[in-house]
Design a protein around this motif. Structure first.
Motif, PDB file in Angstrom:
ATOM      1  N   GLU A  14       0.572  -1.160  -0.008  1.00  0.00           N
ATOM      2  CA  GLU A  14      -0.081   0.058  -0.012  1.00  0.00           C
ATOM      3  C   GLU A  14       0.891   1.260   0.028  1.00  0.00           C
ATOM      4  O   GLU A  14       0.462   2.263  -0.877  1.00  0.00           O
ATOM      5  N   PRO A  15       1.920   1.443   0.850  1.00  0.00           N
ATOM      6  CA  PRO A  15       2.764   2.736   0.788  1.00  0.00           C
ATOM      7  C   PRO A  15       3.392   2.818  -0.794  1.00  0.00           C
ATOM      8  O   PRO A  15       3.437   3.828  -1.116  1.00  0.00           O
ATOM      9  N   LEU A  20       3.562   5.698  -5.813  1.00  0.00           N
ATOM     10  CA  LEU A  20       3.357   5.593  -7.445  1.00  0.00           C
ATOM     11  C   LEU A  20       2.156   6.579  -7.827  1.00  0.00           C
ATOM     12  O   LEU A  20       2.233   7.303  -8.799  1.00  0.00           O
ATOM     13  N   ASP A  21       1.011   6.506  -7.133  1.00  0.00           N
ATOM     14  CA  ASP A  21       0.095   7.171  -7.237  1.00  0.00           C
ATOM     15  C   ASP A  21       0.224   8.708  -7.396  1.00  0.00           C
ATOM     16  O   ASP A  21      -0.023   9.352  -8.444  1.00  0.00           O
ATOM     17  N   VAL A  22       0.972   9.178  -6.217  1.00  0.00           N
ATOM     18  CA  VAL A  22       1.337  10.434  -5.946  1.00  0.00           C
ATOM     19  C   VAL A  22       2.175  11.088  -7.059  1.00  0.00           C
ATOM     20  O   VAL A  22       1.861  12.111  -7.906  1.00  0.00           O
ATOM     21  N   LEU A  23       3.080  10.221  -7.461  1.00  0.00           N
ATOM     22  CA  LEU A  23       4.120  10.555  -8.628  1.00  0.00           C
ATOM     23  C   LEU A  23       3.559  10.505 -10.069  1.00  0.00           C
ATOM     24  O   LEU A  23       4.172  11.340 -10.652  1.00  0.00           O
ATOM     25  N   LEU A  24       2.729   9.565 -10.373  1.00  0.00           N
ATOM     26  CA  LEU A  24       2.231   9.268 -11.756  1.00  0.00           C
ATOM     27  C   LEU A  24       0.788   9.870 -11.912  1.00  0.00           C
ATOM     28  O   LEU A  24       0.561  10.175 -13.234  1.00  0.00           O
ATOM     29  N   LYS A  25      -0.078  10.074 -11.140  1.00  0.00           N
ATOM     30  CA  LYS A  25      -1.494  10.283 -11.481  1.00  0.00           C
ATOM     31  C   LYS A  25      -1.700  11.366 -12.283  1.00  0.00           C
ATOM     32  O   LYS A  25      -2.669  11.758 -12.942  1.00  0.00           O
ATOM     33  N   PHE A  32      -4.174  -0.004 -10.762  1.00  0.00           N
ATOM     34  CA  PHE A  32      -3.358  -0.890  -9.814  1.00  0.00           C
ATOM     35  C   PHE A  32      -3.912  -2.215  -9.632  1.00  0.00           C
ATOM     36  O   PHE A  32      -5.171  -2.435  -9.642  1.00  0.00           O
ATOM     37  N   LYS A  33      -3.051  -3.113  -9.524  1.00  0.00           N
ATOM     38  CA  LYS A  33      -3.665  -4.777  -9.252  1.00  0.00           C
ATOM     39  C   LYS A  33      -2.538  -5.172  -8.386  1.00  0.00           C
ATOM     40  O   LYS A  33      -1.410  -4.981  -8.275  1.00  0.00           O
ATOM     41  N   ASN A  34      -3.203  -6.236  -7.474  1.00  0.00           N
ATOM     42  CA  ASN A  34      -2.333  -6.529  -6.319  1.00  0.00           C
ATOM     43  C   ASN A  34      -1.337  -7.616  -6.655  1.00  0.00           C
ATOM     44  O   ASN A  34      -0.218  -7.716  -5.753  1.00  0.00           O
ATOM     45  N   ASP A  35      -1.676  -8.253  -7.767  1.00  0.00           N
ATOM     46  CA  ASP A  35      -0.569  -9.328  -8.029  1.00  0.00           C
ATOM     47  C   ASP A  35      -0.619  -9.653  -9.567  1.00  0.00           C
ATOM     48  O   ASP A  35      -1.312  -9.057 -10.072  1.00  0.00           O
TER      49      ASP A  35
END
Length: 124
Positions: A14-15, A20-25, A32-35
């Motif tokens: 999660e962190p 990545l969300d903050v940097l790229l959105k 986003f996918k978990n696996d």
């Protein structure tokens, strides 16, 4: 209006997802996918991202198996793929790149190292 490039991010931490969300959105549409298994399911629905960023260590299907699966597919094999991992072994990085990954970033990484535009090779 230009449509944003889509980046599939396979990351269960999660962190790291938040970072990545903050940097790229602002500049990209992020999925986003978990696996790797969830990533494969999303791709199998006809989704074609401009790039894939994946952690190595994810549950169900790790990033390396995910990469091998899409590399064998004619439909997905040309999508630029970048690994992010806390693994520091040089052999691990070299193997990833020799198999066709476009990049490798070791966690924690400096946000300045994440130059997504250099990896995106086609327009959507």
């Amino acid at each position: 209006m230009n449509r944003k490039h889509t980046i599939l991010i396979v990351e269960d931490d999660e962190p790291m997802r938040f970072l990545l969300d903050v940097l790229l959105k602002t500049d990209y549409e992020l999925i986003f996918k978990n696996d790797g298994l969830a990533g494969m399911k999303w791709l199998s629905k006809g989704n074609i991202p401009s790039m894939i960023v994946s952690d190595f260590n994810t549950p169900n299907m790790n990033g390396f198996d995910f990469f091998k699966s899409i590399s064998k597919s004619g439909m997905f094999s040309d999508i630029p793929f970048v690994f992010i991992s806390n693994r520091s072994e040089e052999a691990f990085k070299n193997r990833s790149l020799s198999l066709g990954a476009k990049g490798y970033l070791q966690k924690p990484f400096d946000p300045e190292q994440l130059h997504i535009t250099q990896f995106i090779e086609r327009n959507i």
